[in-house]
Write a protein that holds these residues in place. Structure first.
Motif, PDB file in Angstrom:
ATOM      1  N   MET A 298      10.491   9.634  30.372  1.00 44.77           N
ATOM      2  CA  MET A 298      11.248   8.814  29.574  1.00 44.77           C
ATOM      3  C   MET A 298      10.436   7.542  29.180  1.00 44.77           C
ATOM      4  N   LEU A 299       9.283   7.396  29.781  1.00 49.98           N
ATOM      5  CA  LEU A 299       8.442   6.368  29.379  1.00 49.98           C
ATOM      6  C   LEU A 299       7.860   6.418  27.880  1.00 49.98           C
ATOM      7  N   ARG A 300       7.984   5.322  27.178  1.00 50.44           N
ATOM      8  CA  ARG A 300       7.471   5.662  25.756  1.00 50.44           C
ATOM      9  C   ARG A 300       6.318   4.641  25.577  1.00 50.44           C
ATOM     10  N   PRO A 301       5.197   5.061  24.845  1.00 51.19           N
ATOM     11  CA  PRO A 301       4.107   4.389  24.670  1.00 51.19           C
ATOM     12  C   PRO A 301       4.272   3.030  24.147  1.00 51.19           C
ATOM     13  N   THR A 302       5.520   3.193  23.275  1.00 51.31           N
ATOM     14  CA  THR A 302       5.617   1.691  22.374  1.00 51.31           C
ATOM     15  C   THR A 302       7.098   1.243  22.556  1.00 51.31           C
ATOM     16  N   LEU A 303       7.497   0.087  22.343  1.00 51.96           N
ATOM     17  CA  LEU A 303       8.752  -0.376  22.501  1.00 51.96           C
ATOM     18  C   LEU A 303       9.592  -0.308  21.237  1.00 51.96           C
ATOM     19  N   LEU A 304      10.527   0.473  20.969  1.00 54.92           N
ATOM     20  CA  LEU A 304      11.367   0.709  19.726  1.00 54.92           C
ATOM     21  C   LEU A 304      12.644  -0.157  20.140  1.00 54.92           C
ATOM     22  N   LEU A 305      12.918  -1.072  19.596  1.00 51.98           N
ATOM     23  CA  LEU A 305      14.126  -2.054  20.012  1.00 51.98           C
ATOM     24  C   LEU A 305      15.432  -0.989  19.983  1.00 51.98           C
ATOM     25  N   ASP A 306      15.562  -0.254  19.283  1.00 48.83           N
ATOM     26  CA  ASP A 306      16.894   0.334  18.845  1.00 48.83           C
ATOM     27  C   ASP A 306      16.958   1.380  19.883  1.00 48.83           C
ATOM     28  N   GLU A 307      15.881   1.843  20.510  1.00 45.83           N
ATOM     29  CA  GLU A 307      15.742   2.899  21.636  1.00 45.83           C
ATOM     30  C   GLU A 307      15.685   2.363  22.947  1.00 45.83           C
ATOM     31  N   PHE A 308      15.776   0.909  22.933  1.00 43.91           N
ATOM     32  CA  PHE A 308      15.491   0.357  24.233  1.00 43.91           C
ATOM     33  C   PHE A 308      16.665   0.127  25.056  1.00 43.91           C
ATOM     34  N   LEU A 309      17.066   0.792  26.037  1.00 45.28           N
ATOM     35  CA  LEU A 309      18.320   0.677  26.508  1.00 45.28           C
ATOM     36  C   LEU A 309      18.967  -0.364  26.999  1.00 45.28           C
ATOM     37  N   PRO A 310      18.378  -1.496  27.535  1.00 51.85           N
ATOM     38  CA  PRO A 310      18.830  -2.672  27.701  1.00 51.85           C
ATOM     39  C   PRO A 310      19.445  -3.441  26.375  1.00 51.85           C
ATOM     40  N   PHE A 311      18.700  -3.113  25.331  1.00 56.21           N
ATOM     41  CA  PHE A 311      19.203  -3.597  23.965  1.00 56.21           C
ATOM     42  C   PHE A 311      20.343  -2.744  23.482  1.00 56.21           C
ATOM     43  N   ARG A 312      20.340  -1.494  23.644  1.00 53.69           N
ATOM     44  CA  ARG A 312      21.536  -0.903  23.309  1.00 53.69           C
ATOM     45  C   ARG A 312      22.823  -1.371  23.674  1.00 53.69           C
ATOM     46  N   LEU A 313      22.571  -1.687  25.291  1.00 52.62           N
ATOM     47  CA  LEU A 313      23.920  -1.872  26.052  1.00 52.62           C
ATOM     48  C   LEU A 313      24.340  -3.245  25.529  1.00 52.62           C
ATOM     49  N   SER A 314      23.260  -4.286  25.320  1.00 57.64           N
ATOM     50  CA  SER A 314      23.829  -5.519  24.939  1.00 57.64           C
ATOM     51  C   SER A 314      24.157  -5.371  23.320  1.00 57.64           C
ATOM     52  N   PHE A 315      23.728  -4.573  22.391  1.00 55.38           N
ATOM     53  CA  PHE A 315      24.209  -4.600  21.092  1.00 55.38           C
ATOM     54  C   PHE A 315      25.532  -3.999  21.249  1.00 55.38           C
ATOM     55  N   THR A 316      25.952  -2.828  21.960  1.00 51.13           N
ATOM     56  CA  THR A 316      27.206  -2.376  21.638  1.00 51.13           C
ATOM     57  C   THR A 316      28.144  -3.299  22.587  1.00 51.13           C
ATOM     58  N   SER A 317      27.979  -3.957  23.654  1.00 53.93           N
ATOM     59  CA  SER A 317      28.917  -5.016  24.144  1.00 53.93           C
ATOM     60  C   SER A 317      29.123  -6.115  23.373  1.00 53.93           C
ATOM     61  N   ASN A 318      28.039  -6.560  22.526  1.00 52.82           N
ATOM     62  CA  ASN A 318      28.199  -7.597  21.735  1.00 52.82           C
ATOM     63  C   ASN A 318      29.129  -7.124  20.391  1.00 52.82           C
ATOM     64  N   LEU A 319      29.236  -6.069  20.008  1.00 53.43           N
ATOM     65  CA  LEU A 319      30.132  -5.389  18.934  1.00 53.43           C
ATOM     66  C   LEU A 319      31.572  -5.349  19.483  1.00 53.43           C
ATOM     67  N   VAL A 320      31.671  -4.853  20.616  1.00 53.59           N
ATOM     68  CA  VAL A 320      33.043  -4.685  21.158  1.00 53.59           C
ATOM     69  C   VAL A 320      33.575  -6.105  21.439  1.00 53.59           C
ATOM     70  N   SER A 321      32.813  -7.118  21.999  1.00 55.99           N
ATOM     71  CA  SER A 321      32.966  -8.352  22.264  1.00 55.99           C
ATOM     72  C   SER A 321      33.658  -9.095  21.125  1.00 55.99           C
ATOM     73  N   GLU A 322      32.832  -9.018  19.965  1.00 56.04           N
ATOM     74  CA  GLU A 322      32.981  -9.535  18.739  1.00 56.04           C
ATOM     75  C   GLU A 322      34.337  -8.907  18.193  1.00 56.04           C
ATOM     76  N   CYS A 323      34.729  -7.703  18.217  1.00 57.30           N
ATOM     77  CA  CYS A 323      35.896  -7.254  17.873  1.00 57.30           C
ATOM     78  C   CYS A 323      36.990  -7.778  18.611  1.00 57.30           C
ATOM     79  N   VAL A 324      36.995  -7.965  19.830  1.00 57.38           N
ATOM     80  CA  VAL A 324      38.113  -8.445  20.778  1.00 57.38           C
ATOM     81  C   VAL A 324      38.034  -9.869  20.531  1.00 57.38           C
ATOM     82  N   ALA A 325      37.160 -10.606  20.614  1.00 56.46           N
ATOM     83  CA  ALA A 325      36.988 -12.016  20.217  1.00 56.46           C
ATOM     84  C   ALA A 325      37.985 -12.385  18.925  1.00 56.46           C
ATOM     85  N   ARG A 326      37.590 -11.654  17.772  1.00 57.57           N
ATOM     86  CA  ARG A 326      38.423 -11.985  16.478  1.00 57.57           C
ATOM     87  C   ARG A 326      40.003 -11.751  16.894  1.00 57.57           C
TER      88      ARG A 326
END
Length: 151
Positions: free
Chosen positions: A1-29
Motif C-alpha cells: 500500500m505504500l506509494r512513493p509519492t503522495l497523491l492527495l486524492d488517494e491519501f486516505l486521511p484526505f479522502r475521509l476528511s473530504f467525504t466527511s466535509n461533503l456530508v457535513s455541508e449537506c447536513v448543515a444546509r
C-alpha cells in the motif's frame, strides 16, 4: 500500500476528511434552513438530548469538537433558550447543560429529519455494506485513539 509519492486524492486521511466535509455541508444546509442550527449547535443538542446534565468538556470528548466550538455553540443555544446551564455540583468550575422544554421540542423535530437525511444519503448502499463501513470506521477510531496515547 505504500506509494512513493503522495497523491492527495488517494491519501486516505484526505479522502475521509473530504467525504466527511461533503456530508457535513449537506447536513448543515438542511439544519440551517429548517431549524436555524449550525452543525456544532446540532451536535450539542444531540449529545445533551442523549445524556442530559453534561459538561462542555464531556460534549467535546464525545464529539471531538474543540473547546471554543463547543462553548460558542452552547452560548448560542442558551441565548436561544434551547439549553439551560446549571452549576455543576461535582465541580464548581463547570456547568451542566440540559435541554429546556423548547430544546426538547426542537430535538423532537430535528431528530426525525436527521434520520431521514441519513437515509437519503446512504440509501443506495446495501445494508451489509453500511454495517461493514461503520465497523471499519470504529476500527479506525480505535487505532487512531491508540496512536494518540502513544504520543
Amino acid at each position: 500500500m505504500l506509494r512513493p509519492t503522495l497523491l492527495l486524492d488517494e491519501f486516505l486521511p484526505f479522502r475521509l476528511s473530504f467525504t466527511s466535509n461533503l456530508v457535513s455541508e449537506c447536513v448543515a444546509r438542511t439544519y440551517e434552513a429548517l431549524f436555524g442550527l449550525t452543525i456544532p449547535e446540532w451536535r450539542v443538542v444531540a449529545v445533551v438530548a442523549e445524556a442530559g446534565g453534561v459538561t462542555q468538556a464531556m460534549i467535546g470528548a464525545r464529539t471531538r469538537m474543540d473547546k471554543v466550538t463547543v462553548s460558542r455553540a452552547a452560548i448560542a443555544l442558551v441565548e436561544r433558550s434551547l439549553v439551560v446551564r446549571t452549576r455543576n455540583p461535582g465541580d464548581g468550575r463547570s456547568h451542566l447543560l440540559d435541554l429546556s422544554p423548547a430544546g426538547r421540542a426542537l430535538y423532537a423535530q430535528v431528530a426525525p429529519k436527521a434520520l431521514e437525511l441519513e437515509q437519503r444519503i446512504f440509501a443506495e448502499l446495501p445494508a451489509g455494506e453500511i454495517e461493514r463501513f461503520v465497523a471499519t470506521l470504529r476500527r479506525i477510531d480505535a487505532i487512531t485513539t491508540a496512536l494518540e496515547t502513544e504520543r
